[in-house]
Enzyme design. Structure first.
Site, PDB file in Angstrom:
ATOM      1  N   ASP A 136       9.536 143.793  -9.155  1.00 37.90           N
ATOM      2  CA  ASP A 136       9.642 142.438  -8.625  1.00 37.90           C
ATOM      3  C   ASP A 136       8.562 142.249  -7.576  1.00 37.90           C
ATOM      4  OD1 ASP A 136      10.727 140.154  -6.861  1.00 37.90           O
ATOM      5  OD2 ASP A 136      12.247 140.224  -8.427  1.00 37.90           O
ATOM      6  N   ALA A 148      18.448 145.159   0.117  1.00 38.47           N
ATOM      7  CA  ALA A 148      18.785 146.281  -0.760  1.00 38.47           C
ATOM      8  C   ALA A 148      18.110 146.130  -2.124  1.00 38.47           C
ATOM      9  CB  ALA A 148      20.300 146.387  -0.920  1.00 38.47           C
ATOM     10  N   TYR A 149      18.106 144.912  -2.646  1.00 36.67           N
ATOM     11  CA  TYR A 149      17.453 144.657  -3.926  1.00 36.67           C
ATOM     12  C   TYR A 149      15.967 144.999  -3.840  1.00 36.67           C
ATOM     13  CZ  TYR A 149      15.310 141.994  -7.737  1.00 36.67           C
ATOM     14  OH  TYR A 149      14.561 141.625  -8.825  1.00 36.67           O
ATOM     15  N   ALA A 150      15.299 144.500  -2.807  1.00 32.33           N
ATOM     16  CA  ALA A 150      13.862 144.738  -2.662  1.00 32.33           C
ATOM     17  C   ALA A 150      13.567 146.221  -2.492  1.00 32.33           C
ATOM     18  CB  ALA A 150      13.320 143.941  -1.474  1.00 32.33           C
TER      19      ALA A 150
END
Length: 237
Positions: A136, A148-150
């Protein structure tokens, strides 16, 4: 075209589904993983795409998927790690639970699959064999609302460097890092306008640009350990 299939994890919807269908159109055998049953799967199966249910939320689910993958095919032309989840940051125990879940889906599953499916890639018999990690744009920029996603996507991007070095020269390992590629079902025009304004090219291009990027990596014999940004020039804003 190879007789060995290309595996796409998370291939039942959006970018994964589009790439699976386009590869099928180009004559490639395709295997996808999916988390839950959905109507689109019947259409994929009707085209000859093999579908394997998988839950990457824990180690047992990952190992079960790898075992069934080995039972399904003796070789692979490529692995495309597209399975993903999108969870916002939370508070307390939920924050820790969300981080662990994203780590397992975005990092642990690709890590284990890359290690244990290496022999399937090496059995392909083709001069080109690939692993592609879908990350991403935020992996290199961070995110205020999806930390957290990153972070887990950044970890996946780092796996590219290590596996590329470890598996060279037999297997190429690269990353595709998209930004806004396609709208969600509930996104309105106001949201679309804001999204377009974030990139220098001022467009939401649709999933075709990801397939073009994937084809570039699959067809090129001299690219490994790199991240290919597909973000419309967001870094110029």
């Amino acid at each position: 075209m190879s007789a060995s299939p290309i595996l796409i994890t998370g291939g039942a919807q959006r970018l994964g589904r589009h790439c699976a269908e386009r590869l099928c159109d180009d004559g490639h055998p395709v295997i996808i993983s999916y988390r839950r049953e959905r109507p689109a799967l019947e259409g994929l199966r009707a085209r000859g795409i093999v579908t394997l249910q998988a839950d990457f939320g824990d180690q047992a689910g990952i190992r079960d998927f790898i075992a069934r993958l080995r039972e399904t095919t003796p070789s692979l032309r490529a692995i495309v790690h597209n399975a993903s989840d999108w969870l916002p940051d939370a508070e307390g125990d939920e924050a820790a639970d969300n981080f662990e879940h994203l780590f397992r889906v975005h990092m642990l599953a690709p890590y284990m699959i890359n290690l244990e499916a290496r022999e399937l890639l090496e059995a392909c018999g083709e001069p080109l064999r690939d692993i592609v990690h879908m990350t991403d744009y935020v992996a290199s920029r961070g995110s205020r609302k999806h930390i957290a996603y990153a972070a887990s996507k950044a970890g996946l991007e780092n796996l590219t460097l290590s596996f590329a070095a470890r598996y060279a020269p037999a297997i190429q390992v690269n990353t595709i890092a998209p930004a806004m590629i396609m709208l969600g079902e509930n996104d309105d025009e106001a949201y679309a306008e804001k999204a377009r304004a974030k990139s220098a090219l001022a467009t939401i291009p649709g999933p075709g640009v990801i397939y073009e990027s994937l084809r570039y990596l699959l067809d090129n014999r001299y690219v490994t350990g790199t991240t290919l940004p597909v973000d419309g020039g967001r870094h110029l804003r």
